[in-house]
Scaffold this motif. Structure first.
Motif, PDB file in Angstrom:
ATOM      1  N   ALA A 223       0.826  -1.212   0.000  1.00  0.00           N
ATOM      2  CA  ALA A 223       0.000   0.000   0.000  1.00  0.00           C
ATOM      3  C   ALA A 223       0.859   1.259   0.000  1.00  0.00           C
ATOM      4  CB  ALA A 223      -0.928  -0.010   1.212  1.00  0.00           C
ATOM      5  N   LEU A 224       1.962   1.240   0.753  1.00  0.00           N
ATOM      6  CA  LEU A 224       2.842   2.408   0.767  1.00  0.00           C
ATOM      7  C   LEU A 224       3.487   2.632  -0.597  1.00  0.00           C
ATOM      8  CD1 LEU A 224       4.570   2.059   4.247  1.00  0.00           C
ATOM      9  CD2 LEU A 224       3.033   3.880   3.510  1.00  0.00           C
ATOM     10  N   GLY A 225       3.933   1.553  -1.235  1.00  0.00           N
ATOM     11  CA  GLY A 225       4.501   1.694  -2.572  1.00  0.00           C
ATOM     12  C   GLY A 225       3.479   2.206  -3.570  1.00  0.00           C
ATOM     13  N   PHE A 226       2.259   1.712  -3.458  1.00  0.00           N
ATOM     14  CA  PHE A 226       1.185   2.124  -4.370  1.00  0.00           C
ATOM     15  C   PHE A 226       0.870   3.609  -4.201  1.00  0.00           C
ATOM     16  CE2 PHE A 226      -3.150   2.634  -5.789  1.00  0.00           C
ATOM     17  CZ  PHE A 226      -3.252   1.807  -6.900  1.00  0.00           C
ATOM     18  N   THR A 227       0.633   4.036  -2.963  1.00  0.00           N
ATOM     19  CA  THR A 227       0.294   5.442  -2.729  1.00  0.00           C
ATOM     20  C   THR A 227       1.474   6.364  -3.029  1.00  0.00           C
ATOM     21  OG1 THR A 227       0.844   5.130  -0.384  1.00  0.00           O
ATOM     22  CG2 THR A 227      -1.458   4.899  -1.015  1.00  0.00           C
ATOM     23  N   PHE A 228       2.688   5.885  -2.769  1.00  0.00           N
ATOM     24  CA  PHE A 228       3.884   6.667  -3.088  1.00  0.00           C
ATOM     25  C   PHE A 228       3.931   6.966  -4.587  1.00  0.00           C
ATOM     26  CE2 PHE A 228       8.343   6.714  -4.457  1.00  0.00           C
ATOM     27  CZ  PHE A 228       8.863   7.719  -3.662  1.00  0.00           C
ATOM     28  N   ALA A 229       3.700   5.943  -5.408  1.00  0.00           N
ATOM     29  CA  ALA A 229       3.762   6.125  -6.857  1.00  0.00           C
ATOM     30  C   ALA A 229       2.597   6.964  -7.373  1.00  0.00           C
ATOM     31  CB  ALA A 229       3.774   4.760  -7.548  1.00  0.00           C
ATOM     32  N   THR A 230       1.403   6.723  -6.855  1.00  0.00           N
ATOM     33  CA  THR A 230       0.250   7.492  -7.335  1.00  0.00           C
ATOM     34  C   THR A 230       0.396   8.979  -6.999  1.00  0.00           C
ATOM     35  OG1 THR A 230      -0.936   6.930  -5.292  1.00  0.00           O
ATOM     36  CG2 THR A 230      -1.348   5.554  -7.219  1.00  0.00           C
ATOM     37  N   THR A 231       0.890   9.268  -5.797  1.00  0.00           N
ATOM     38  CA  THR A 231       1.054  10.672  -5.411  1.00  0.00           C
ATOM     39  C   THR A 231       2.134  11.348  -6.239  1.00  0.00           C
ATOM     40  OG1 THR A 231       0.398  10.106  -3.151  1.00  0.00           O
ATOM     41  CG2 THR A 231       1.463  12.224  -3.479  1.00  0.00           C
ATOM     42  N   LEU A 232       3.266  10.666  -6.433  1.00  0.00           N
ATOM     43  CA  LEU A 232       4.335  11.247  -7.246  1.00  0.00           C
ATOM     44  C   LEU A 232       3.883  11.461  -8.686  1.00  0.00           C
ATOM     45  CD1 LEU A 232       7.734   9.591  -6.251  1.00  0.00           C
ATOM     46  CD2 LEU A 232       6.978  11.937  -5.880  1.00  0.00           C
ATOM     47  N   THR A 233       3.155  10.490  -9.227  1.00  0.00           N
ATOM     48  CA  THR A 233       2.694  10.613 -10.615  1.00  0.00           C
ATOM     49  C   THR A 233       1.702  11.759 -10.763  1.00  0.00           C
ATOM     50  OG1 THR A 233       2.968   8.222 -10.891  1.00  0.00           O
ATOM     51  CG2 THR A 233       1.645   9.370 -12.535  1.00  0.00           C
ATOM     52  N   ALA A 234       0.785  11.859  -9.805  1.00  0.00           N
ATOM     53  CA  ALA A 234      -0.230  12.908  -9.891  1.00  0.00           C
ATOM     54  C   ALA A 234       0.357  14.300  -9.694  1.00  0.00           C
ATOM     55  CB  ALA A 234      -1.326  12.648  -8.861  1.00  0.00           C
ATOM     56  N   THR A 235       1.421  14.394  -8.902  1.00  0.00           N
ATOM     57  CA  THR A 235       2.001  15.716  -8.603  1.00  0.00           C
ATOM     58  C   THR A 235       3.283  15.985  -9.387  1.00  0.00           C
ATOM     59  OG1 THR A 235       3.206  14.770  -6.707  1.00  0.00           O
ATOM     60  CG2 THR A 235       1.031  15.721  -6.277  1.00  0.00           C
ATOM     61  N   TRP A 236       3.597  15.138 -10.355  1.00  0.00           N
ATOM     62  CA  TRP A 236       4.846  15.333 -11.096  1.00  0.00           C
ATOM     63  C   TRP A 236       4.929  16.687 -11.800  1.00  0.00           C
ATOM     64  CZ3 TRP A 236       9.363  13.323 -10.640  1.00  0.00           C
ATOM     65  CH2 TRP A 236      10.329  13.554 -11.625  1.00  0.00           C
ATOM     66  N   PRO A 237       3.842  17.182 -12.419  1.00  0.00           N
ATOM     67  CA  PRO A 237       3.937  18.530 -13.020  1.00  0.00           C
ATOM     68  C   PRO A 237       4.345  19.593 -12.009  1.00  0.00           C
ATOM     69  CG  PRO A 237       1.981  17.408 -13.802  1.00  0.00           C
ATOM     70  CD  PRO A 237       2.539  16.560 -12.703  1.00  0.00           C
ATOM     71  N   LEU A 238       3.887  19.447 -10.769  1.00  0.00           N
ATOM     72  CA  LEU A 238       4.278  20.401  -9.727  1.00  0.00           C
ATOM     73  C   LEU A 238       5.759  20.257  -9.392  1.00  0.00           C
ATOM     74  CD1 LEU A 238       3.594  22.463  -7.460  1.00  0.00           C
ATOM     75  CD2 LEU A 238       3.024  20.503  -6.021  1.00  0.00           C
ATOM     76  N   LEU A 239       6.235  19.016  -9.296  1.00  0.00           N
ATOM     77  CA  LEU A 239       7.640  18.790  -8.956  1.00  0.00           C
ATOM     78  C   LEU A 239       8.569  19.277 -10.059  1.00  0.00           C
ATOM     79  CD1 LEU A 239       7.390  15.187  -7.449  1.00  0.00           C
ATOM     80  CD2 LEU A 239       7.461  17.365  -6.230  1.00  0.00           C
ATOM     81  N   ALA A 240       8.099  19.206 -11.296  1.00  0.00           N
ATOM     82  CA  ALA A 240       8.928  19.646 -12.421  1.00  0.00           C
ATOM     83  C   ALA A 240       8.814  21.141 -12.676  1.00  0.00           C
ATOM     84  CB  ALA A 240       8.528  18.883 -13.687  1.00  0.00           C
ATOM     85  N   GLY A 241       7.952  21.822 -11.930  1.00  0.00           N
ATOM     86  CA  GLY A 241       7.745  23.248 -12.128  1.00  0.00           C
ATOM     87  C   GLY A 241       8.707  24.090 -11.310  1.00  0.00           C
ATOM     88  N   PRO A 242       8.399  25.369 -11.163  1.00  0.00           N
ATOM     89  CA  PRO A 242       9.275  26.272 -10.399  1.00  0.00           C
ATOM     90  C   PRO A 242       9.305  25.905  -8.920  1.00  0.00           C
ATOM     91  CG  PRO A 242       7.220  27.365 -10.982  1.00  0.00           C
ATOM     92  CD  PRO A 242       7.233  26.068 -11.722  1.00  0.00           C
ATOM     93  N   LEU A 243      10.388  26.293  -8.259  1.00  0.00           N
ATOM     94  CA  LEU A 243      10.553  25.953  -6.846  1.00  0.00           C
ATOM     95  C   LEU A 243       9.496  26.626  -5.986  1.00  0.00           C
ATOM     96  CD1 LEU A 243      12.242  24.581  -4.632  1.00  0.00           C
ATOM     97  CD2 LEU A 243      13.641  26.663  -4.540  1.00  0.00           C
ATOM     98  N   VAL A 244       9.256  27.904  -6.228  1.00  0.00           N
ATOM     99  CA  VAL A 244       8.261  28.661  -5.463  1.00  0.00           C
ATOM    100  C   VAL A 244       6.979  28.713  -6.274  1.00  0.00           C
ATOM    101  CG1 VAL A 244       7.704  30.856  -4.361  1.00  0.00           C
ATOM    102  CG2 VAL A 244      10.073  30.032  -4.382  1.00  0.00           C
ATOM    103  N   GLY A 245       5.910  28.169  -5.720  1.00  0.00           N
ATOM    104  CA  GLY A 245       4.642  28.120  -6.431  1.00  0.00           C
ATOM    105  C   GLY A 245       3.669  29.165  -5.933  1.00  0.00           C
ATOM    106  N   SER A 246       2.496  29.150  -6.517  1.00  0.00           N
ATOM    107  CA  SER A 246       1.444  30.080  -6.129  1.00  0.00           C
ATOM    108  C   SER A 246       0.197  29.288  -5.778  1.00  0.00           C
ATOM    109  CB  SER A 246       1.144  31.060  -7.269  1.00  0.00           C
ATOM    110  OG  SER A 246       0.728  30.355  -8.429  1.00  0.00           O
TER     111      SER A 246
END
Length: 261
Positions: A223-246
């Protein structure tokens, strides 16, 4: 009133558990108020396992993993890490609080990408430390635990890629009923089934890993591996964006805490 030389004694009004008898040539015995068997005195019945000193067999006052806590009790640490020794619970509790505080602090500074990373890694790291601390196995199958977590992560990644597009299509089309059915019923059920895929495989193909503790260990790892991957995949555009967000600090903090915890 007498009976051949002596008055009749009043019957004791004590509880059945306090009625003690002596077995021939053995120690005193008491009658368990739950199973009605005669057992040696003590805290628990040697026959049914219930409390001898309390009248409720369901034991709502004692959680099995942490007997000092009642069953209905809000305790995150003993729920997430049930086999953690009591003396180590404080350290994990403070680590969990510190991790949550770090996520909130980073979100308050609008550092949403680092806050996401902190939220995603918090529980997997604590769980790995938990397994090391409690020494679940004499020879811990770290390879199996790691493989189960990686398998859960792969399934989580594929699941997010496939379901994300389906939900987006329903949202764009404006089909509210279908969107609710898919996003609110079908997707959560399929996600739970995929989280159990690794542990179920081990159950059928590794006969020595069929104890309840094995199910807890490998189920949590998957379950931890599953949620880890789903969260990273869903938020990848945010992680690849600018450091300071709005955006709203409170909204992001709540979303990240929900995703991480």
């Amino acid at each position: 009133m007498t009976d051949e030389g002596g008055p009749k004694k009043r019957r004791s009004a004590r509880r059945p558990s306090s009625i003690a008898t002596t077995a021939p040539g053995g120690p005193a015995l008491v009658i368990c108020p739950h199973c009605k068997n005669m057992v040696p005195p003590g805290e628990f019945c040697g026959h049914c396992g219930a409390h001898l000193t309390r009248g409720v067999a369901s034991r709502p006052h004692a959680y099995a993993a942490v007997p000092s806590e009642p069953v209905v009790h809000l305790s995150i640490v003993s729920t997430l890490f049930p086999h953690l020794p009591h003396r180590r619970g404080g350290a994990f509790r403070w680590a969990l609080l510190a991790g949550a505080a770090a996520v909130v602090m980073l979100a308050a500074l609008h550092l949403f990408a680092p806050a996401t990373i902190a939220a995603v890694f918090l529980l997997p790291v604590l769980y790995a430390l938990y397994l090391y601390e409690v020494e679940v196995y004499e020879s811990e199958p770290w390879l199996l635990i790691g493989t189960t977590m990686v398998a859960g992560a792969i399934l989580g990644y594929a699941f997010t890629i496939l379901t994300g597009g389906a939900v987006a299509r329903f949202t764009i089309s404006g089909d509210v009923d279908s969107n609710f059915l898919v996003a609110g019923v079908v997707i959560p059920i399929v996600a739970q089934a995929l989280m159990l895929a690794g542990p179920v495989f081990l159950y059928f193909f590794r006969s020595r890993l069929r104890e309840p503790l094995d199910g807890l260990t490998f189920g949590a790892a998957s379950a931890l591996g599953f949620t880890f991957a789903t969260t990273l995949t869903a938020t990848w555009p945010l992680l690849a964006g600018p450091l300071v967000g709005s955006g709203s600090t409170v909204d992001w903090a709540l979303r990240l805490l929900s995703a991480g915890l």
